[in-house]
Write a protein that holds these residues in place. Structure first.
Motif, PDB file in Angstrom:
ATOM      1  N   SER A  28     -36.803  29.208  14.523  1.00  0.00           N
ATOM      2  CA  SER A  28     -37.836  29.861  15.317  1.00  0.00           C
ATOM      3  C   SER A  28     -37.461  31.307  15.594  1.00  0.00           C
ATOM      4  O   SER A  28     -36.329  31.621  15.952  1.00  0.00           O
ATOM      5  CB  SER A  28     -38.053  29.119  16.643  1.00  0.00           C
ATOM      6  N   ILE A  42     -44.152  25.542  16.327  1.00  0.00           N
ATOM      7  CA  ILE A  42     -43.305  24.425  16.729  1.00  0.00           C
ATOM      8  C   ILE A  42     -42.732  23.699  15.513  1.00  0.00           C
ATOM      9  O   ILE A  42     -41.605  23.207  15.551  1.00  0.00           O
ATOM     10  CB  ILE A  42     -44.096  23.466  17.645  1.00  0.00           C
ATOM     11  N   TYR A  68     -45.771  23.615  24.112  1.00  0.00           N
ATOM     12  CA  TYR A  68     -44.369  23.457  23.719  1.00  0.00           C
ATOM     13  C   TYR A  68     -43.843  22.072  24.092  1.00  0.00           C
ATOM     14  O   TYR A  68     -43.114  21.442  23.315  1.00  0.00           O
ATOM     15  CB  TYR A  68     -43.504  24.510  24.416  1.00  0.00           C
ATOM     16  N   LEU A  89     -40.570  30.696  22.764  1.00  0.00           N
ATOM     17  CA  LEU A  89     -40.247  29.310  22.412  1.00  0.00           C
ATOM     18  C   LEU A  89     -38.747  29.058  22.504  1.00  0.00           C
ATOM     19  O   LEU A  89     -38.313  28.016  23.018  1.00  0.00           O
ATOM     20  CB  LEU A  89     -40.757  29.004  21.000  1.00  0.00           C
TER      21      LEU A  89
END
Length: 356
Positions: free
Chosen positions: A109, A83, A20, A114
């Motif tokens: 997302s 991502i 991340y 995340l």
């Protein structure tokens, strides 16, 4: 004294956090380099996106990866972790004039881990700008650097509108701790609204990373081609070195028999690729290749170990290399082989009735 985290979950989150962070630092750097901008194609506007081939040019030029193929492989890992995505969700990442967008830029997302991690980044950046909130504490004769009180943290979250109430702030603090974004300084307590309990950020948000760092993480080995690594997926590529296993699913116990080596984690840097974007086979993970005579010697330090691996719908979840002796090159951490206990760098004595 409270139980805090499961060590397996902590290790898992640590790897995900590294990926991340690599993605987030790339996003910021690509914004700074104006690679991310509004674009137009076939009379249609695409906001805040980047072109695949321009991104690869930039990654190689800035030494994030040494080749275009490695750049594509690394970006596909980030894409697999959610991502970024193709603007129409039609393509995996390619070295081509295709448009992609970071999910943080369009807020699309759906990955709770995340989303929480991005919340952690935002909180860290805001907290470290406020003097006195994150500082050194002395407690029980021990100095804890860059720590903060649980009560002050909950109060600050509410004041900064990161939480709507003190109860909501405590819940957020517990989520951050359970996801290994923050930790109690001695790992003895869960998050609590208490002045006597000190916490720290578990993640080094400030350390600079490059895209090639994703190849150093064991979890990414099963992500490189977006498919589970299995014998069935590579036999056609390297048939002369990969003995075909004979899996027995009847009532007889016909396990795979492996010759156990002092195993360790993946250590060689996987940064191979060609300019077409295809990922090449990794370099051998063996630090020193043992001979068959060494393995068969009565004085050998290696110990035989029997295991049974039953294929699932996509394969066995491991890759073999070598020709007498054969060894385990890669193990998919989510596959049947890993569940059976197979490890990287183990030698394979035989599969079924086939000796190697």
């Amino acid at each position: 004294m409270e139980a805090v985290t499961q060590r397996g979950r902590t290790a898992s989150f640590s790897e995900k956090h590294e990926i991340y962070l690599i993605g987030e630092q790339l996003r910021r750097d690509m914004h700074a380099s104006v690679l991310i901008r509004d674009r137009r194609y076939h009379l249609r506007n695409y906001r805040q996106c980047f072109a695949g081939n321009e991104a690869v040019d930039w990654l190689v030029r800035c030494k994030h990866c040494s080749t275009r193929g490695a750049s594509v492989a690394g970006m596909r890992i980030l894409q697999n972790y959610g991502i970024f995505h193709h603007v129409c969700d039609d393509h995996k990442f390619k070295d081509d004039q295709l448009f992609y967008r970071f999910r943080r830029d369009d807020d699309t997302s759906a990955d709770k881990d995340l989303i929480l991690f991005y919340t952690g980044i935002r909180i860290y950046l805001k907290m470290t700008k406020k003097k006195g909130l994150v500082r050194d504490f002395i407690q029980g004769g021990q100095t804890y650097h860059n720590a903060f009180m649980g009560s002050k943290f909950a109060e600050w979250l509410t004041g900064q509108k990161e939480a709507v109430s003190r109860e909501d702030a405590i819940y957020l603090g517990r989520q951050l701790l359970e996801n290994n974004i923050i930790r109690h300084v001695t790992d003895d307590h869960h998050f609590r609204n208490a002045e006597s309990l000190l916490y720290q950020f578990s993640v080094d948000f400030d350390r600079r990373r490059i895209l090639a760092d994703v190849f150093k993480l064991p979890a990414t080995m099963s992500r490189l081609s977006s498919l589970r690594l299995s014998l069935s997926s590579v036999e056609s590529q390297d048939d002369h070195t990969l003995p075909k296993p004979s899996v027995h699913t009847d009532d007889r116990d016909e396990p795979y028999t492996g010759l156990l080596v002092r195993s360790g984690s993946w250590s060689s840097e996987y940064e191979q690729g060609n300019d077409s974007g295809e990922v090449l086979a990794p370099k051998s993970v063996m630090l020193r290749q043992a001979t068959a005579d060494e393995l068969e010697s009565p004085d050998t330090p290696y110990v035989k170990h029997r295991m049974r691996i039953i294929s699932d719908s996509v394969g066995y979840g491991f890759v073999l290399r070598g020709d007498g002796p054969t060894y385990v090159q890669t193990v998919d951490p989510t596959g049947p082989a890993a569940s059976a206990g197979l490890k990287v760098r183990q030698y394979v004595y035989c599969t079924g009735h086939h000796q190697h």
